[in-house]
Write an enzyme that holds these catalytic residues in place. Sequence first.
Site, mmCIF file in Angstrom:
data_model
loop_
_atom_site.group_PDB
_atom_site.id
_atom_site.type_symbol
_atom_site.label_atom_id
_atom_site.label_comp_id
_atom_site.label_asym_id
_atom_site.label_seq_id
_atom_site.Cartn_x
_atom_site.Cartn_y
_atom_site.Cartn_z
ATOM 1 C CG ASP A 7 2.084 -5.789 -18.127
ATOM 2 O OD1 ASP A 7 0.931 -6.246 -18.187
ATOM 3 O OD2 ASP A 7 2.675 -5.314 -19.113
ATOM 4 C CG ASP A 29 -2.419 -5.832 -24.260
ATOM 5 O OD1 ASP A 29 -2.501 -4.771 -23.635
ATOM 6 O OD2 ASP A 29 -1.457 -6.623 -24.152
HETATM 7 C C1 DGJ Z 1 0.981 -6.247 -22.316
HETATM 8 C C2 DGJ Z 1 0.134 -7.011 -21.348
HETATM 9 O O1 DGJ Z 1 -0.139 -6.248 -20.233
HETATM 10 C C3 DGJ Z 1 0.862 -8.316 -21.003
HETATM 11 O O2 DGJ Z 1 0.144 -8.999 -20.022
HETATM 12 C C4 DGJ Z 1 0.999 -9.122 -22.256
HETATM 13 O O3 DGJ Z 1 -0.269 -9.483 -22.732
HETATM 14 C C5 DGJ Z 1 1.750 -8.324 -23.304
HETATM 15 N N1 DGJ Z 1 1.150 -7.025 -23.513
HETATM 16 C C6 DGJ Z 1 1.780 -9.054 -24.603
HETATM 17 O O4 DGJ Z 1 2.303 -8.321 -25.599
#
Ligand code: DGJ
Length: 704
Positions: free
Chosen positions: A508, A448
């Site tokens: 997301d 991430d």
């Molecule tokens: C952002 C990501 O896009 C989410 O899927 C998740 O992993 C969160 N970060 C976790 O902090």
Amino acid sequence: MSNLPPAVRLDQSAQSMIFDLRRGAAELVWLGEPLPADQDLLVFCNSVSQGRRPSQPDEPPPWSVLPQTGWGYSTTPAVGLMRRGTLLPLQLRLVEVAQSPASLLFIHGDEANGIGIDVAWRILNSGVIEARARLTNFGSEPVDVLDLASLALPLPSWASHATRYSGRWAAEMQQTRVRLADGGIASASYGGRPGFGGGNWIRIESADLGEDHGHAISAHLAWSGDHRLSVECNADGRAMLMMGARLDPGEIKLSPGQSWDTPRALFTVSSEGVMATRHAYHRHANSEVLPSSSSRSPRKVHLNSWEALGFAMDMPKLTQLADAAAAIGVERFVVDDGWFKGRRNDRTSLGDWIADPDIFPAGLKPLVDHVRALGLDFGLWVEPEMVSPASDLYRRCPDWCIHIAGQDRPTQRNQLVLDLTKAEVSDYVYKCLDTLLSENKISYLKWDHNRELFPLAGKGHAQVFALYALLDRVRAAHPDVEIETCASGGGRVDYEILRRCARYWASDNNDAIERLRINSGWFDFLPLGATGNHVGPSPNPITGRCLPMDFRAKVAMFGHMGVEADPAAMSASDRASLAAHIALYKEWRDVLHRASLTRIAENVPGAFGYLALHGARGLALVAQTRFADDYASPPIKMHGLDPAASYRLRLLLAGTPPSDGRVAQPELWHSGTVKTGLELLKAGILLPASGPETAWLISLERVA
Ligand code: DGJ
């Protein structure tokens, strides 16, 4: 005397390019349908050469692949260089052309300024064209690179419109069509990554472009840092597309004798509609970009803990979630954010990559063993480029983050970015990851990146190379570990990072209606097998929308399917429906992930439709997002089928068929009906329902 030929050509099966070289520049005079092999190039160049228009320089500037201000070219130039604080008055002339059947290298030189720029265009096996430039400082003093486009593409006269892919967090890749004559397009990113703005993807199009007709150029900058893009229309109506890395002054400084290569730009050209550009990108990703081990093996169904548990994880919850995942057919269990030392919320602990001793007193191993004993792979979330000010790492090494001495250190999501260009920082991060991967049977990392790189302090470009080096090092030591690129969703997706990552997190936003919209943008460039696509909870945590499981699951099948919810918290019928769709996905993933993907149902208001076709099999999805305007919805016409062939069609109803009579002839659909390709292309099929939030899967099998 110049040894240049007067013109050169570059051909691929569906397109020809002709360059007129007579004015000491590579002027692109044809980009379109293939021209005969014996075409007289000079005759062709003469027939398309433009005269001088009023209010132009007496010698109109060449419409070349390296436009420069010094010629009187009146929009953004492809190159800007500085020496001793002064802009170099460049006069780069084409001095040589090197040609192979699939490539052209245009070598430009400016003797007075001691500068050389090579522009290289190469047709790749997939049919995608790669463009990049190399700058060499032949002078006796350093030179600062302000700008050098990877691609300067003079656009054909049919190029009247463009589709942009702009967006924001949780709403990536929103397609907007604009008319070029209304002012062109300019876009750039400043956060050290492509970002959500979508300016690293664009489609240039003819006014009549459709899925299977009209002209299109789809272009992309394969670079994980800042970019700049422009499409500018000259006063005489001609347009130029430019893409390249966005540089800060001083970032790239070349000593005498040094060279710098721009990132790669990619483009595809089609005279047969959008689908040909999409197919070329998907071919390219699958055969030449994505890590080969991953693109060849079946894409396993994930369950990711984020929307089920968030930060509230403990061993009992995790093992129960894994059990529930295994029971519905999930194949990989991914522990998202919240597993490492002290991480109970997003204000702490990034950089301290050891299992939280309160949650995992014996380390990750017991959980990994539990998951693997269920027959599932184990995956883990990490955010290696970041550090929380509230972390052991920051307390120990406060100056390892990107910062400007004496200035504030502003945070985003309470975090700072580590300066990976420092060897000791990159080594530390590598060692943390190496330890995790060596000590535990981890088969997948969700990598991430939730913060932009401000203040860049002139580091943006070098940081991207340091990231690539880190990823390469991790992959070399752990070649079987798959990596997913995620940046709060789709904030860092590009064809360069995808050389190292098997999958990208598209958004997301797991709301299936939003995902149809978001994915349709990504699918124009990226294949289903690389696109993380999950069934989320209902109501959706971001939009609040409630959607039926049947709809959510069918939409998630068109991608790399996963679940981001707790199956144990679902109703028994939802759980059964989800398990049935997972089983169906496993049956069809070979087709879906190797398929040529075409959009269908573009004529049905509120519908998103795709046909994924591979060999003799195909699977179509038609998802109706809103209530139809009329009872009689228009027939769904297919694309890309052989008109002379016959196909057996079946409606695939995972789980219990709807009982409300919307499926008029269920027996017929179940046993299948045979139609000719011509009928499917021209007349289409009528789907039984027009209700909102209903989705249909139709299988196709070529029978003759
Ligand atoms: C952002 C990501 O896009 C989410 O899927 C998740 O992993 C969160 N970060 C976790 O902090």
